[in-house]
Design an enzyme around this catalytic site. Structure first.
Site, PDB file in Angstrom:
ATOM      1  N   THR A  30      -1.905   4.641  -8.150  1.00 48.00           N
ATOM      2  CA  THR A  30      -1.290   5.780  -7.464  1.00 48.00           C
ATOM      3  C   THR A  30      -0.304   5.580  -6.337  1.00 48.00           C
ATOM      4  OG1 THR A  30      -3.219   7.102  -7.957  1.00 48.00           O
ATOM      5  CG2 THR A  30      -1.806   7.971  -6.289  1.00 48.00           C
ATOM      6  N   ASP A  46       2.801  10.127  -8.767  1.00 47.66           N
ATOM      7  CA  ASP A  46       3.140   9.468 -10.035  1.00 47.66           C
ATOM      8  C   ASP A  46       2.113   9.951 -11.073  1.00 47.66           C
ATOM      9  OD1 ASP A  46       1.293   6.580 -10.620  1.00 47.66           O
ATOM     10  OD2 ASP A  46       0.946   7.874  -8.895  1.00 47.66           O
ATOM     11  N   ARG A  48       0.261   7.687 -13.426  1.00 51.31           N
ATOM     12  CA  ARG A  48      -0.454   6.622 -14.137  1.00 51.31           C
ATOM     13  C   ARG A  48      -1.900   6.540 -13.662  1.00 51.31           C
ATOM     14  NH1 ARG A  48       1.836   0.548 -14.122  1.00 51.31           N
ATOM     15  NH2 ARG A  48       3.222   1.464 -15.672  1.00 51.31           N
ATOM     16  N   LYS A  62      -1.950  14.459 -11.038  1.00 51.14           N
ATOM     17  CA  LYS A  62      -2.616  14.116  -9.787  1.00 51.14           C
ATOM     18  C   LYS A  62      -2.449  15.169  -8.707  1.00 51.14           C
ATOM     19  CE  LYS A  62      -1.955   9.293 -10.752  1.00 51.14           C
ATOM     20  NZ  LYS A  62      -1.619   7.976 -10.264  1.00 51.14           N
ATOM     21  N   GLY A  76      -7.460   7.327  -5.674  1.00 54.28           N
ATOM     22  CA  GLY A  76      -8.812   6.770  -5.627  1.00 54.28           C
ATOM     23  C   GLY A  76      -9.464   6.930  -6.984  1.00 54.28           C
ATOM     24  N   SER A 158      -2.130   3.016  -3.716  1.00 54.07           N
ATOM     25  CA  SER A 158      -1.705   1.610  -3.715  1.00 54.07           C
ATOM     26  C   SER A 158      -0.196   1.496  -3.534  1.00 54.07           C
ATOM     27  CB  SER A 158      -2.144   0.944  -5.012  1.00 54.07           C
ATOM     28  OG  SER A 158      -1.631   1.668  -6.109  1.00 54.07           O
ATOM     29  N   ASP A 195       4.973  -0.968  -7.511  1.00 54.17           N
ATOM     30  CA  ASP A 195       3.526  -1.109  -7.464  1.00 54.17           C
ATOM     31  C   ASP A 195       2.994  -1.076  -8.899  1.00 54.17           C
ATOM     32  OD1 ASP A 195       0.833   1.121  -6.812  1.00 54.17           O
ATOM     33  OD2 ASP A 195       0.811  -1.060  -6.615  1.00 54.17           O
ATOM     34  N   SER A 198       0.918   2.077 -10.023  1.00 58.32           N
ATOM     35  CA  SER A 198       1.587   3.368 -10.199  1.00 58.32           C
ATOM     36  C   SER A 198       2.624   3.214 -11.286  1.00 58.32           C
ATOM     37  CB  SER A 198       2.305   3.788  -8.923  1.00 58.32           C
ATOM     38  OG  SER A 198       1.464   3.662  -7.823  1.00 58.32           O
TER      39      SER A 198
END
Lengths: 263, 235
Positions: A30, A46, A48, A62, A76, A158, A195, A198
């Site tokens: 995320t 995002d 994923r 999300k 999380g 993240s 990242d 994500s």
């Protein structure tokens, strides 16, 4: 009723000691962000969802609905963010019936933080909560242990460092709607590309006084590029290339030596 | 009355097979302000008198007709505080149903759950029955529906019904006026005329309350100015 039953925790610990590998849970690696602009709040995320190194959902949602004027991004453990936002959204709805008034962002904030605090961080939900109520636009971050911040711009997950670097260099107060959307999309894209946790698409939600726009899949920067035009065809027969037969049991020759046993 | 010996304890049957406390609860309902409901072909209307104890009471602060879900509303006759408790419980039950099944609660289900609550209070220790009868108006995929729930916990589906002080006159009036193919606007006019039948004093937009649900499936309590428009059409 009351509370989570921790009965099985000791048994789980014992099993891990005995060598059982605990199953991993679906996390939203995320990048989630929020910012306050001239007329309200913009939230971005995002899409994923990861299970360890595997992408479990390429296009998950999300940005969760809390109230007509309040939305919440979750990072999380996916189940935790879903359950906790669903539960608080229910409670806010009942509260709206009882009071006859629009929900306030601080109400949602207090519900979420006291729930998370009472579970001492075991409910792993890191949230970016934003909305516009009668007192104006509000943006908050909520950490899994129950602490909160109130900010003009925020990032979590993240990919938060990648997104924050974009915000820190380009955020200004009093941006217009288009400037705000552009900045949020840029921040999320930064998380998507830099990242591993994500990826995929950018979702955006714009909340202003009396109106909200949920822009699902606002940007699709990761389309599937190579798809074979011919398609894949497999012939029905499998061609036999080579035959070798190996008997499973050795044929043994028994040679009689000596006399048969004499009683 | 032989029954009077058995009227103190709720959970004891009288020799004639009645639970006298429930009979008394129905009497409490019967002395409450009149309320009624009419099911039209494309919607439902519920209405009630809003007689306040004094002209000094701020009538805008009193709302007898309540929303349970976006597509279900309710009105009561009897003890106001009791109805508040039931409304609160019903709203919570509707929300719990939604959380479990992710679909809006059907009208029959909500009525059944509310009736169950009312029945529990007739078979528990240390409590008394609710002193209200409810008229629940809703519109779901089975169409417009009107239900009455009594203090005993029994519920009935009605095409048109009335409760409270003026119940017999109101019901006679409704029986004469009701037609199956009534439109929602006609039903509102009929509701106003029915209320007018037994009304003490001058009927106005400040001393009645009307709630409607139409084919848009959204329950709405009419504002005093909207009631005023309907009243003018009826005069």
């Amino acid at each position: 009723m009351g509370g989570f039953s921790f009965d099985l925790c000791k048994r789980n610990e014992m099993l891990v000691q005995k060598g059982l590998k605990q199953p991993s849970f679906l996390k939203t690696g995320t990048t989630i962000v929020g910012l306050i602009f001239r007329d309200g709040v913009i939230l971005g995320a995002d899409t994923r969802a990861t299970e360890g190194p595997i992408v479990a959902d390429k296009n998950c949602e999300k940005i969760h609905y809390m109230a007509p004027n309040i939305y919440c991004c979750g990072a999380g453990t996916a189940a935790d963010t879903e359950a906790v936002t669903d539960m608080v959204s229910s409670q806010l709805k009942l509260h709206r019936y009882h009071t006859g008034r629009e929900s306030k962002v601080v109400t949602a904030l207090t519900h979420l933080k006291s729930h998370l605090f009472s579970y001492q961080g075991h409910v792993q939900a890191a949230l970016v909560l934003g909305g516009v109520d009668m007192t104006g636009p509000h943006l908050h971050t909520i950490y899994p242990h129950g602490s909160t911040d109130t900010l003009p711009f925020a990032t979590m997950g993240s990919g938060s460092l990648a997104a924050m670097s974009v915000f820190e260099s380009k955020y200004r107060e009093g941006m217009s709607r288009d400037e705000g959307i552009k900045l949020v999309a840029e921040a999320i894209s930064s998380g998507i590309f830099n990242d591993l946790g994500s990826g995929s698409n950018v979702d955006i939600c714009v909340i202003t006084k009396g109106k909200r726009e949920y822009l699902r899949n606002y940007l699709l920067p990761n389309p599937r590029m190579y798809i074979s035009e011919k398609g894949y065809s497999f012939s029905k027969k499998t061609e036999v290339l080579f035959t070798k037969i190996t008997p499973l049991r050795e044929v043994v020759e028994v040679i009689e030596v000596g006399d048969a046993m004499e009683e | 009355m032989g029954d009077s010996q058995y009227s103190f304890s709720l959970t004891t049957f009288s020799p004639s097979g009645k639970l006298v406390q429930i009979e008394h609860a129905l009497t409490a309902v019967g002395s409450g302000q009149t309320s009624l409901g009419i099911k039209a072909a494309n919607g439902v209307v519920i209405a009630t008198e809003k007689k306040l104890p004094s002209i000094l009471v701020d009538e805008t602060s009193v709302q007898k007709i309540q929303t349970l879900t976006p597509n279900i509303g309710v009105v009561y006759s009897g003890m106001g505080p009791d109805s508040r408790v039931l409304v609160r419980k019903s709203r919570k039950q509707a929300e719990q149903y939604y959380r479990l099944y992710k679909e809006p609660i059907p009208v029959t289900q909500l009525v059944r759950e509310t009736a169950t609550v009312m029945q529990e209070f007739t078979q528990s220790g240390g409590v008394r029955p609710f002193g209200v009868s409810l008229l629940v108006a809703g519109f779901d995929d089975k169409g417009p529906q009107l239900y009455q729930v009594d203090p005993s916990g029994s519920y009935f589906s009605w095409k048109a019904s009335a409760m409270g002080k003026n119940v017999s006159n109101a019901k006679t009036f409704l029986e004469k006026r009701y037609t199956d193919d009534m439109e929602l606007d006609d039903a509102v006019h009929t509701a106003i005329l029915t209320l007018k039948e037994g009304f003490e004093g001058q009927i106005s937009s400040k001393n009645i309350e009307i709630g409607v649900i139409g084919s848009n499936k959204i329950f709405k309590v009419l504002t005093p100015s909207e009631i005023e428009d309907y009243l003018q059409e009826v005069e």
